[in-house]
Write a protein that holds these residues in place. Structure first.
Motif, PDB file in Angstrom:
ATOM      1  N   GLY A 138       0.788  -1.224   0.000  1.00 40.66           N
ATOM      2  CA  GLY A 138       0.000   0.000   0.000  1.00 40.66           C
ATOM      3  C   GLY A 138       0.817   1.269   0.000  1.00 40.66           C
ATOM      4  N   ILE A 139       2.091   1.195  -0.384  1.00 41.62           N
ATOM      5  CA  ILE A 139       2.950   2.379  -0.391  1.00 41.62           C
ATOM      6  C   ILE A 139       2.777   3.111  -1.722  1.00 41.62           C
ATOM      7  N   ASN A 140       2.605   4.426  -1.656  1.00 44.09           N
ATOM      8  CA  ASN A 140       2.422   5.224  -2.862  1.00 44.09           C
ATOM      9  C   ASN A 140       2.915   6.645  -2.632  1.00 44.09           C
ATOM     10  N   ALA A 141       2.696   7.498  -3.616  1.00 40.15           N
ATOM     11  CA  ALA A 141       3.213   8.869  -3.536  1.00 40.15           C
ATOM     12  C   ALA A 141       2.604   9.656  -2.384  1.00 40.15           C
ATOM     13  N   SER A 142       1.406   9.298  -1.953  1.00 37.43           N
ATOM     14  CA  SER A 142       0.744  10.069  -0.902  1.00 37.43           C
ATOM     15  C   SER A 142       1.228   9.713   0.496  1.00 37.43           C
ATOM     16  N   ASN A 143       1.889   8.563   0.658  1.00 38.74           N
ATOM     17  CA  ASN A 143       2.276   8.162   2.011  1.00 38.74           C
ATOM     18  C   ASN A 143       3.736   7.753   2.167  1.00 38.74           C
ATOM     19  N   CYS A 144       4.506   7.678   1.069  1.00 35.71           N
ATOM     20  CA  CYS A 144       5.866   7.145   1.195  1.00 35.71           C
ATOM     21  C   CYS A 144       6.751   8.002   2.094  1.00 35.71           C
ATOM     22  N   GLN A 145       6.635   9.330   1.990  1.00 33.51           N
ATOM     23  CA  GLN A 145       7.465  10.189   2.841  1.00 33.51           C
ATOM     24  C   GLN A 145       7.119  10.010   4.315  1.00 33.51           C
ATOM     25  N   ARG A 146       5.841   9.959   4.605  1.00 31.79           N
ATOM     26  CA  ARG A 146       5.417   9.801   6.002  1.00 31.79           C
ATOM     27  C   ARG A 146       5.885   8.456   6.566  1.00 31.79           C
ATOM     28  N   VAL A 147       5.772   7.396   5.774  1.00 33.85           N
ATOM     29  CA  VAL A 147       6.188   6.079   6.240  1.00 33.85           C
ATOM     30  C   VAL A 147       7.681   6.059   6.521  1.00 33.85           C
ATOM     31  N   LEU A 148       8.481   6.612   5.625  1.00 32.66           N
ATOM     32  CA  LEU A 148       9.922   6.672   5.839  1.00 32.66           C
ATOM     33  C   LEU A 148      10.264   7.489   7.084  1.00 32.66           C
ATOM     34  N   TYR A 149       9.573   8.614   7.260  1.00 35.00           N
ATOM     35  CA  TYR A 149       9.852   9.511   8.387  1.00 35.00           C
ATOM     36  C   TYR A 149       9.444   8.901   9.722  1.00 35.00           C
ATOM     37  N   GLN A 150       8.227   8.375   9.795  1.00 39.49           N
ATOM     38  CA  GLN A 150       7.724   7.897  11.079  1.00 39.49           C
ATOM     39  C   GLN A 150       8.287   6.547  11.487  1.00 39.49           C
ATOM     40  N   SER A 151       8.773   5.761  10.539  1.00 41.22           N
ATOM     41  CA  SER A 151       9.321   4.453  10.888  1.00 41.22           C
ATOM     42  C   SER A 151      10.778   4.525  11.319  1.00 41.22           C
ATOM     43  N   ALA A 152      11.435   5.628  11.035  1.00 42.83           N
ATOM     44  CA  ALA A 152      12.866   5.743  11.335  1.00 42.83           C
ATOM     45  C   ALA A 152      13.127   5.706  12.835  1.00 42.83           C
ATOM     46  N   LEU A 180       8.403   9.445  -7.352  1.00 37.86           N
ATOM     47  CA  LEU A 180       8.671   8.684  -6.135  1.00 37.86           C
ATOM     48  C   LEU A 180      10.116   8.837  -5.692  1.00 37.86           C
ATOM     49  N   ARG A 181      11.044   8.820  -6.644  1.00 35.79           N
ATOM     50  CA  ARG A 181      12.458   8.994  -6.295  1.00 35.79           C
ATOM     51  C   ARG A 181      12.703  10.332  -5.611  1.00 35.79           C
ATOM     52  N   LYS A 182      12.070  11.378  -6.123  1.00 34.17           N
ATOM     53  CA  LYS A 182      12.233  12.705  -5.522  1.00 34.17           C
ATOM     54  C   LYS A 182      11.621  12.749  -4.118  1.00 34.17           C
ATOM     55  N   LEU A 183      10.473  12.116  -3.964  1.00 29.43           N
ATOM     56  CA  LEU A 183       9.800  12.122  -2.666  1.00 29.43           C
ATOM     57  C   LEU A 183      10.624  11.418  -1.601  1.00 29.43           C
ATOM     58  N   ILE A 184      11.165  10.244  -1.922  1.00 26.83           N
ATOM     59  CA  ILE A 184      11.889   9.485  -0.895  1.00 26.83           C
ATOM     60  C   ILE A 184      13.241  10.109  -0.578  1.00 26.83           C
ATOM     61  N   ALA A 185      13.714  10.995  -1.442  1.00 31.35           N
ATOM     62  CA  ALA A 185      14.991  11.661  -1.205  1.00 31.35           C
ATOM     63  C   ALA A 185      14.845  12.944  -0.402  1.00 31.35           C
ATOM     64  N   SER A 186      13.607  13.317  -0.070  1.00 29.45           N
ATOM     65  CA  SER A 186      13.387  14.571   0.659  1.00 29.45           C
ATOM     66  C   SER A 186      12.459  14.345   1.846  1.00 29.45           C
ATOM     67  N   GLU A 187      12.536  15.248   2.808  1.00 24.40           N
ATOM     68  CA  GLU A 187      11.680  15.133   3.983  1.00 24.40           C
ATOM     69  C   GLU A 187      10.253  15.568   3.636  1.00 24.40           C
ATOM     70  N   PRO A 188       9.270  15.029   4.348  1.00 24.01           N
ATOM     71  CA  PRO A 188       7.884  15.421   4.077  1.00 24.01           C
ATOM     72  C   PRO A 188       7.633  16.873   4.442  1.00 24.01           C
ATOM     73  N   PRO A 189       6.635  17.498   3.825  1.00 21.34           N
ATOM     74  CA  PRO A 189       6.372  18.926   4.064  1.00 21.34           C
ATOM     75  C   PRO A 189       6.045  19.268   5.504  1.00 21.34           C
ATOM     76  N   PHE A 190       5.511  18.309   6.268  1.00 23.39           N
ATOM     77  CA  PHE A 190       5.105  18.635   7.631  1.00 23.39           C
ATOM     78  C   PHE A 190       6.274  18.649   8.615  1.00 23.39           C
ATOM     79  N   VAL A 191       7.466  18.318   8.166  1.00 23.32           N
ATOM     80  CA  VAL A 191       8.641  18.360   9.039  1.00 23.32           C
ATOM     81  C   VAL A 191       9.236  19.759   8.954  1.00 23.32           C
ATOM     82  N   ASN A 192       9.377  20.403  10.104  1.00 20.80           N
ATOM     83  CA  ASN A 192       9.972  21.738  10.092  1.00 20.80           C
ATOM     84  C   ASN A 192      11.358  21.699  10.704  1.00 20.80           C
ATOM     85  N   ALA A 193      11.998  22.841  10.761  1.00 21.02           N
ATOM     86  CA  ALA A 193      13.371  22.900  11.258  1.00 21.02           C
ATOM     87  C   ALA A 193      13.443  22.937  12.773  1.00 21.02           C
ATOM     88  N   GLY A 194      12.324  23.145  13.452  1.00 22.62           N
ATOM     89  CA  GLY A 194      12.353  23.316  14.900  1.00 22.62           C
ATOM     90  C   GLY A 194      12.330  22.000  15.658  1.00 22.62           C
TER      91      GLY A 194
END
Length: 491
Positions: A138-152, A180-194
């Motif tokens: 069930g991994i796709n463009a809408s959730n791949c960044q979140r899955v990578l971020y939250q599972s780390a 997809l390659r671009k998405l997995i190489a970058s952090e999701p939009p909801f991650v901020n610098a703080g």
């Protein structure tokens, strides 16, 4: 890599298809793996195979294919992952993460938290820590960044994702792959610098909290409330009094347009229905896509099976910057068994303050967000630091929607100063809200809950106006402690 998965073709047809695909992948310098069928891999001389738990043993596959072959193994649990890694798997395909039509014989859906647990188990041993990992299901463009971020985890993260429909069902496979390659190489939009840990807490409260209060008052951030019908009017008034601009819309079709206005979303499931849940998920995806802050208020989460199921679907469906609830609601979000609420009330607690603090911190670390457990003493954590807030007044527990409107207040604060620490902004919202309640209860015109509500709205407004002029005397009331989970029993 490309994996060829074919469950129905005759062997001769499978080999014919595989040979044609191997010509393409070999020309491009991309490894081709065959799913399950080692005989097909041998017949075409491709780079390797991917095998499941019910297929040929890894040791046998290695003997047949040789030391240079790439062999991946499916793992659905920590035990399976560790066994495969020790046996010499080149990578693990971990999942199924979410339900998917391409895999009918799924043992269980492990979700993002299951991924993280497996990664933690692999990282615990030098023998298994270096194995490569991807997730599938069930991994796709809408959730791949979140899955990578939250599972780390602090010591191990996924190396990539495995997808099927996200590419082969796309109108343009090349564009879908590139995206997809671009998405997995970058952090999701909801991650901020703080994300730095807080230091010098008293000084940070003194300096930063007024800054956030003024920012809300001066910028009037949009606060989109998908809230229960009982408190919509109250929530709108609270938002206006702290300086935000409220909109009450439970229509998921509006969410994309509203998310693009730069505000925050509150998902309050106090009157959850199947249609409402669908709207929540649609809005959640819209705000995640642009990095808009989202709060989950799982009202009455432990009261019924429908609500428990709704919480699981929401937490699997997107990222929440803040999860706010009473003890039983937080326990339900954490997936703890045996939670039963009577309506939306939390009920009597049998947990110690230390146990509550550990729960809040553990859930925040797992979800990589902020978790707030409300009560006589509020506990809020980002997974690193846990704070205890002792402000507020008993009248808040005697009016409808006080917890819901606290969520509205916090959401308004999350919108401003995006680069600043989220934990401190959540704390700012709590302090404004609860100190306003204390000041209101002390007024001579307040005789009980009925007269408390208008006075409370007045005091929210007064704190905002005082802070705008530089008067922060109200903040001297703040009662905040940094909680050491080992010592909180004695606090």
């Amino acid at each position: 890599m490309v994996q060829l998965r074919e469950k129905t073709a005759e062997t001769a047809d499978f080999i014919s298809i595989a040979r044609k695909i191997h010509v393409i992948t070999k020309t491009a310098g991309i490894p081709l793996l065959i799913n399950d069928r080692i005989d097909v891999a041998l017949a075409i001389g491709c780079e390797g195979v991917h095998i499941g738990q019910d297929d040929m043993p890894l040791s046998t596959a290695r003997q047949l294919l040789g030391p240079e072959a790439i062999i991946g193994v499916t793992a659905n649990s920590a035990e399976e992952a560790i066994t495969a890694a020790k046996a010499g798997a080149d990578y693990l395909g971990i999942g199924t993460v979410f339900a998917t039509l391409t895999k009918e014989n799924t043992k269980s859906i492990i979700g993002v938290s299951g991924l993280r647990d497996i990664l933690q188990s692999l990282a615990a041993s030098s023998e298994t820590a270096s194995v490569k990992t991807v997730c599938i299901g069930g991994i796709n463009a809408s959730n791949c960044q979140r899955v990578l971020y939250q599972s780390a985890t602090p010591s191990k993260k996924l190396d990539g994702v495995a997808v099927v429909s996200a590419i082969v069902a796309a109108a343009n496979a090349s564009e879908a792959t590139s995206s997809l390659r671009k998405l997995i190489a970058s952090e999701p939009p909801f991650v901020n610098a703080g994300r730095k840990r807080l230091e010098q807490l008293p000084k940070r409260i003194e300096l930063d909290v007024p800054t956030h209060v003024k920012a809300v008052a001066e910028t009037n951030p949009l606060c989109h409330n998908m809230t229960n019908l009982v408190v919509q009017n109250f929530a709108a008034n609270v938002a206006l009094c702290v300086g935000a601009s409220p909109i009450m819309s439970n229509n998921g079709l509006e969410a994309s347009d509203l998310a693009n206005l730069g505000g925050a979303l509150v998902v309050n499931m106090g009157t959850v229905t199947p249609e409402g849940l669908s709207n929540y998920l649609q809005a959640l995806r819209a705000y995640n896509a642009v990095g808009g802050p989202v709060i989950l208020d799982p009202v009455g989460a432990g009261a019924t099976q429908q609500r428990r199921d709704a919480v699981r679907q929401l937490m699997a469906g997107g990222y929440f910057d803040v999860i706010k609830g009473n003890e039983n609601e937080i326990r339900t979000c954490a997936g703890m068994s045996g939670v039963q609420q009577r309506g939306v009330d939390s009920g009597a607690s049998t947990a110690t303050m230390k146990e509550k603090a550990e729960l809040v911190k553990t859930l925040a670390a797992r979800e990589r967000n902020i978790v707030l457990m409300t009560g006589e003493v509020d506990l809020v954590s980002d997974g690193h630091m846990t704070l205890a807030v002792s402000n507020g007044h008993k009248y808040l527990g005697n009016i409808t929607g006080s917890g819901c409107t606290l969520g509205t207040t916090i959401a308004s604060f999350l919108v401003v100063n995006r680069e600043d620490q989220k934990l401190l902004k959540v704390l700012a919202g709590i302090l404004v809200y609860e100190i306003a309640a204390e000041r209101a209860a002390e007024r001579a015109d307040v005789k009980g809950p009925g007269t408390f509500v208008p006075a409370f709205l007045d005091e929210l407004y007064r704190i905002r106006e005082e802070t705008k002029t530089g008067d922060t005397e109200w903040l001297t009331r703040a009662r905040v402690e940094s909680v050491d989970a080992e010592k909180i029993g004695a606090t």
